[in-house]
Structure formats: structure tokens, C-alpha cells
Scaffold this active site. Structure first.
Site, PDB file in Angstrom:
ATOM      1  N   ASN A  41       0.849  -1.199   0.000  1.00  0.00           N
ATOM      2  CA  ASN A  41       0.000   0.000   0.000  1.00  0.00           C
ATOM      3  C   ASN A  41       0.878   1.241   0.000  1.00  0.00           C
ATOM      4  OD1 ASN A  41       0.554   0.809   2.842  1.00  0.00           O
ATOM      5  ND2 ASN A  41      -0.366  -1.192   3.240  1.00  0.00           N
ATOM      6  N   ASP A  56      -4.083  -6.101   4.967  1.00  0.00           N
ATOM      7  CA  ASP A  56      -5.115  -6.909   5.629  1.00  0.00           C
ATOM      8  C   ASP A  56      -5.089  -8.354   5.163  1.00  0.00           C
ATOM      9  OD1 ASP A  56      -6.344  -4.945   7.296  1.00  0.00           O
ATOM     10  OD2 ASP A  56      -7.086  -3.984   5.469  1.00  0.00           O
ATOM     11  N   LYS A  60       8.399 -17.141 -10.751  1.00  0.00           N
ATOM     12  CA  LYS A  60       7.597 -16.073 -11.333  1.00  0.00           C
ATOM     13  C   LYS A  60       6.424 -16.677 -12.118  1.00  0.00           C
ATOM     14  CE  LYS A  60       7.812 -12.164 -14.461  1.00  0.00           C
ATOM     15  NZ  LYS A  60       8.499 -11.565 -15.582  1.00  0.00           N
ATOM     16  N   PRO A  97      -2.577 -11.671  10.355  1.00  0.00           N
ATOM     17  CA  PRO A  97      -2.812 -11.485  11.788  1.00  0.00           C
ATOM     18  C   PRO A  97      -2.931 -10.000  12.104  1.00  0.00           C
ATOM     19  CG  PRO A  97      -0.505 -12.042  11.369  1.00  0.00           C
ATOM     20  CD  PRO A  97      -1.238 -12.204  10.064  1.00  0.00           C
ATOM     21  N   ASP A  98      -3.746  -9.662  13.097  1.00  0.00           N
ATOM     22  CA  ASP A  98      -3.852  -8.269  13.549  1.00  0.00           C
ATOM     23  C   ASP A  98      -2.802  -8.074  14.654  1.00  0.00           C
ATOM     24  OD1 ASP A  98      -4.522  -5.852  14.861  1.00  0.00           O
ATOM     25  OD2 ASP A  98      -6.540  -5.967  14.028  1.00  0.00           O
ATOM     26  N   ILE A  99      -1.736  -7.376  14.304  1.00  0.00           N
ATOM     27  CA  ILE A  99      -0.591  -7.254  15.218  1.00  0.00           C
ATOM     28  C   ILE A  99      -0.984  -6.471  16.470  1.00  0.00           C
ATOM     29  CG2 ILE A  99       1.773  -6.357  15.438  1.00  0.00           C
ATOM     30  CD1 ILE A  99       1.925  -6.743  12.311  1.00  0.00           C
ATOM     31  N   LYS A 139     -13.096   1.249  16.142  1.00  0.00           N
ATOM     32  CA  LYS A 139     -11.841   0.497  16.039  1.00  0.00           C
ATOM     33  C   LYS A 139     -11.138   0.398  17.390  1.00  0.00           C
ATOM     34  CE  LYS A 139     -10.098   0.718  11.817  1.00  0.00           C
ATOM     35  NZ  LYS A 139      -9.418   1.272  10.644  1.00  0.00           N
ATOM     36  N   LYS A 142     -10.360  -3.188  19.016  1.00  0.00           N
ATOM     37  CA  LYS A 142      -8.984  -3.639  19.247  1.00  0.00           C
ATOM     38  C   LYS A 142      -8.654  -3.709  20.735  1.00  0.00           C
ATOM     39  CE  LYS A 142      -7.512  -2.750  14.713  1.00  0.00           C
ATOM     40  NZ  LYS A 142      -6.536  -3.292  13.787  1.00  0.00           N
TER      41      LYS A 142
HETATM   42  N1  CTP Z   1      -3.017  -3.087  12.524  1.00  0.00           N
HETATM   43  C1  CTP Z   1      -2.178  -4.119  12.866  1.00  0.00           C
HETATM   44  N2  CTP Z   1      -2.240  -5.310  12.189  1.00  0.00           N
HETATM   45  C2  CTP Z   1      -3.123  -5.490  11.185  1.00  0.00           C
HETATM   46  C3  CTP Z   1      -3.987  -4.429  10.822  1.00  0.00           C
HETATM   47  C4  CTP Z   1      -3.900  -3.240  11.523  1.00  0.00           C
HETATM   48  O1  CTP Z   1      -1.361  -3.965  13.787  1.00  0.00           O
HETATM   49  N3  CTP Z   1      -3.159  -6.639  10.552  1.00  0.00           N
HETATM   50  C5  CTP Z   1      -2.974  -1.850  13.302  1.00  0.00           C
HETATM   51  C6  CTP Z   1      -2.450  -0.659  12.524  1.00  0.00           C
HETATM   52  O2  CTP Z   1      -1.058  -0.510  12.708  1.00  0.00           O
HETATM   53  C7  CTP Z   1      -3.232   0.476  13.145  1.00  0.00           C
HETATM   54  C8  CTP Z   1      -4.531  -0.139  13.556  1.00  0.00           C
HETATM   55  O3  CTP Z   1      -4.280  -1.532  13.643  1.00  0.00           O
HETATM   56  O4  CTP Z   1      -2.629   0.933  14.325  1.00  0.00           O
HETATM   57  C9  CTP Z   1      -5.671   0.093  12.613  1.00  0.00           C
HETATM   58  O5  CTP Z   1      -5.288  -0.218  11.300  1.00  0.00           O
HETATM   59  P1  CTP Z   1      -6.307  -0.032  10.080  1.00  0.00           P
HETATM   60  O6  CTP Z   1      -5.670  -0.576   8.846  1.00  0.00           O
HETATM   61  O7  CTP Z   1      -6.813   1.383  10.062  1.00  0.00           O
HETATM   62  O8  CTP Z   1      -7.497  -0.921  10.559  1.00  0.00           O
HETATM   63  P2  CTP Z   1      -7.892  -2.395  10.306  1.00  0.00           P
HETATM   64  O9  CTP Z   1      -7.828  -3.108  11.610  1.00  0.00           O
HETATM   65  O10 CTP Z   1      -7.096  -2.988   9.188  1.00  0.00           O
HETATM   66  O11 CTP Z   1      -9.411  -2.218   9.888  1.00  0.00           O
HETATM   67  P3  CTP Z   1     -10.041  -1.752   8.466  1.00  0.00           P
HETATM   68  O12 CTP Z   1      -9.066  -2.114   7.399  1.00  0.00           O
HETATM   69  O13 CTP Z   1     -11.298  -2.494   8.409  1.00  0.00           O
HETATM   70  O14 CTP Z   1     -10.269  -0.267   8.587  1.00  0.00           O
END
Ligand code: CTP
Length: 413
Positions: free
Chosen positions: A218, A287, A297, A315-317, A349, A353
């Protein structure tokens, strides 16, 4: 582009001392950088310094007559050492030669610069010393003894750095570059609101490989996270920065770990989380990642068919760290980059979280830019940090975090 350092040293009066050394040419740039940051600069040079660079150059850059002698009749009371040291917010000696450091260590006062260092009111006028010398001179036990002495007496060392030396040798003893010295001085004047605390930060995008040459990522530049790392270090914190693929210099004094994918970022963060007091997740973590990464390739097959890519969620860190057992959990700050309904999404959010503070911004309009506007959302409501360059915002945010995050009750591993 506005200079983020412009005005950072406004109202500060710096006595810049030069002793003899080739690095005097860097002192000219340093004086210029200080002036550009808003400081007023009074240059004081030793006789040896004048052999390397002329007072004319330093006068032109600092827009003030240079002082070289304690017998300078321009001082109405003929006490240059008292006048100059009393009006300074800091005395910076750059370059500081081995000989000059020896003079400081012994409390000698034969030349104006050493004299005014000795005469300074130590409790309110800090002395910062940037050594510059050949590596053998730096490593010599006599120099090391003198350096230890002046540090014990209250001086702060800036550097030295390691690298190519004017004499052709390579090693320790190089003076820091002008911008590094300026940044050290700016950091010196920042409030130490995070002293003694350890801060872990994620920054930048992640890159999720499709095959050895392609992937999804991104537009995050990492600038906000790097600015927060710098601001936290300036505020006295021990800072670890886990960075996705970005081309940004590591802020001084910050330990950096480079990763590529979300899974690598999580693997780097998790073992560090319990030894840090505060976790700031600024990374724009992808995500999803491709369900499988092709070893080779992926080639077009000539039929016009597109590859069937399947994705799995990363994973959501932040959420993972926020749900660690209380004793292992740092105080967590999240970022929410939203394209619409910024505050409403940020509130949701934060609760989802399970974190005490989330920092919201308008994602598409800030990625890659040097400025930003932030809204802090916590249990008490919202607070806006108006649009500014990312470094100023980062400093303001660090102060907000320091005020909210409880002092560590946990033992640091
Ligand atoms: N974050 C993370 N790990 C992920 C996704 C997000 O640690 N896999 C953390 C980001 O660093 C940020 C916060 O979560 O501090 C929110 O990230 P954001 O991308 O805005 O939210 P998402 O949880 O991905 O939700 P969405 O994409 O639905 O808005």
C-alpha cells in the site's frame, strides 16, 4: 516543502566553540543549520581553530563578530568568559580536539574557549562536546581517560562517529555531520517526558509476496511512524522501530528492525512487546496476503487467462499485543487511517482492538505527505492535533502519550 526544523531552536542562544581540527569545515555548516533552525549563535574560536577556518567565514554565517580572545576589548567589562557563558542556553564545542578535551579535563583556562567552559554556570548552561580526531588519538588511554573525566564532570558527548577520516584512515573519531549535531541539540532541548520508558513502534507498509517479483502493498510512506520514533527518542525513551519496506533513514538513537510481510512484523513485535512499556502501531499492515506464494515467477500462458489468486487474512498485530496477559502487555496506541467518517470509525476500532488510545487521520490525503492532522480518541472523547508537519505532530503526540500512559508497574525483562 516546509523545513520541519525551522523554528525548532527559536529563542535559543548557542555558544559554538571551535577548537583546532580539520572538522572545522563542518562547524561552518553546523552554524548555518543552527541559524536556519532559529537559534542565535555566538562563535568562539581557539587560535588553532583559526588555522583551519577563518573567523570571517564564521562571522558571515553567524552574523555576529567571532570572539577569539579573553582580552577582546569589545566586551564593555572585558570579561568575555563571564558574559558569553552567562547568556548561553548551551555551549557546544564542535570540533573538540584531543588537546581541547585534555584542557577541559584538567580545568585549564589558558584560552578563552576553555576559560568560558570552566566559568559556565554548570547547573543551567549545558556543555556539549563533539570530539573530532584521528582514531588512534581517540582510542589512546589518555584521551579516553580525559573523556571519562569530562563526562563525569557533567559534559555531554555528541558522537564521535566511525568512518573515513581526513587522514585517510578508517575508525572512530570522526565528528558527527552538521545535521546530526543540529538534531542532537534539538533533541537536547526537548522535554524528557518519556525518560526511562521503552517504546516499541511499527511503521510503513507491509509487502505480501505473490511470487518472487510481485506482491501487494500500500501507499504508506512510514514517515509518521519514523517521526514518532524520533520524537520518542528525543523525549528520552529507549525506542525500537519495526519497519516495513521503506526508504527512510533511521532516527538517531533508535534501534531498527526491518521486515517485509505482516507475519514477519508480528514475529518481530511479539517477543519485544513484553519488554516495552508502550506500543505504538502506525504500520499500514496489509489486511490480506496471497494464500500461497509461488516459488517461481508466474508466467502468462498465452490464453489471456488471469491467475486465480486466493487470499487469507493477516494477523492483527495491534490486537494481538493488546490481548496479551496484563503483566506482559505494553500500553497500546493504534492508528486509524480512514477515508470517511473518520472519528466514528476510530471510536469503533478502538473498542474492537481493546486499546486505550487510537489516533485517527484521513488516510488517502496523508499517505506520503510531510504534514498531517490527527484526532486522538480515547475513553474520555476526542482531541484534535491540528494540521502540522509530521515531526511537530509526532512531538505533540508523544507528549499526549506520556501524559496518559501509566508509569511502568511491570518489571522490564
Ligand atoms: N493493525 C495491525 N495489524 C493489522 C492491521 C492493523 O497492527 N493486521 C494496526 C495498525 O497498525 C493500526 C490499527 O491496527 O494501528 C488500525 O489499522 P487499520 O488498517 O486502520 O485498521 P484495520 O484493523 O485494518 O481495519 P479496516 O481495514 O477495516 O479499517
Amino acid at each position: 516543502m516546509t523545513d520541519p526544523e525551522a523554528g525548532t531552536l527559536s529563542g535559543r542562544h548557542i555558544v559554538l566553540g571551535l577548537s583546532g581540527g580539520v572538522a572545522c569545515y563542518k562547524a561552518a555548516e553546523f552554524a548555518r543549520a543552527l541559524i536556519k533552525s532559529g537559534a542565535t549563535v555566538q562563535v568562539v574560536m581557539t587560535e588553532a581553530a583559526c588555522a583551519f577556518i577563518t573567523p570571517v567565514t564564521m562571522q558571515a554565517l553567524s552574523a555576529r563578530p567571532v570572539v577569539t580572545s579573553q582580552w577582546d576589548a569589545r566586551q564593555p567589562n572585558n570579561m568575555a568568559h563571564i558574559e558569553l557563558s552567562r547568556e548561553a542556553d548551551a555551549i557546544v564545542v564542535a570540533p573538540a580536539s584531543a588537546d581541547f578535551i585534555a584542557q577541559l579535563a584538567q580545568g585549564q583556562a589558558g584560552e578563552l574557549l576553555a576559560l568560558l567552559c570552566l566559568a559556565r554556570p554548570a547547573e543551567r548552561v549545558p556543555l556539549l562536546v563533539a570530539p573530532a580526531m584521528n582514531r588512534e588519538m581517540w582510542a589512546h588511554p589518555a584521551t579516553q581517560r580525559n573523556v571519562a573525566r569530562i563526562v563525569a564532570d557533567g559534559a555531554r558527548l555528541l558522537g564521535p562517529a566511525s568512518g573515513d577520516q581526513a587522514c585517510g584512515e578508517i575508525g572512530d573519531g570522526r565528528m558527527l555531520e552538521a545535521e546530526e549535531l543540529r538534531d542532537e541539540l534539538i533533541a537536547h532541548f526537548q522535554p524528557k517526558c518519556l525518560a526511562g520508558r521503552r517504546v516499541l513502534i511499527t511503521a510503513g507498509p507491509t509487502f505480501e509476496a505473490i511470487d518472487p517479483v510481485r506482491g501487494i502493498t500500500n501507499l504508506s510512506s512510514g514517515k509518521m511512524g519514523f517521526a514518532i520514533a524520533r520524537a520518542a527518542a528525543e523525549a528520552g525513551a529507549v525506542v525500537t522501530l519495526v519497519a516495513g519496506p521503506v526508504h527512510l533513514p533511521t532516527p538517531r538513537g533508535v534501534a531498527r528492525i526491518d521486515v517485509r510481510s505482516a507475519e514477519q512484523m508480528l514475529a518481530a513485535v511479539l517477543p519485544l512487546a513484553r519488554s516495552h512499556d508502550i506500543f505504538v502501531a502506525t504500520a499500514a499492515v496489509a489486511d490480506w496476503r496471497p494464500a500461497a506464494t509461488s516459488e517461481h515467477k508466474i508466467k502468462k500462458d498465452g490464453t489471456g487467462a488471469t491467475p486465480a489468486l486466493a487470499f487469507v487474512e493477516n494477523p492483527d498485530i495491534l490486537a494481538t499485543v493488546a490481548h496479551l496477559p496484563v503483566a506482559e502487555r505494553p500500553w497500546c496506541v493504534g492508528f486509524a487511517a480512514e477515508s470517511h467518517d473518520v472519528v466514528r470509525h476510530a471510536r469503533d476500532k478502538r473498542l474492537r482492538k481493546g486499546i486505550p488510545l487510537i489516533v485517527a487521520n484521513h488516510g488517502p490525503s496523508t499517505f506520503g505527505r510531510d504534514d498531517n492532522a490527527l484526532v486522538l480518541v480515547d475513553a474520555d472523547g476526542e482531541r484534535e492535533l491540528p494540521r502540522s508537519d509530521k515531526l511537530r505532530l509526532a512531538r505533540a503526540l508523544v507528549a499526549e502519550i506520556a501524559a496518559r500512559a501509566p508509569r511502568a508497574a511491570r518489571t522490564v525483562a
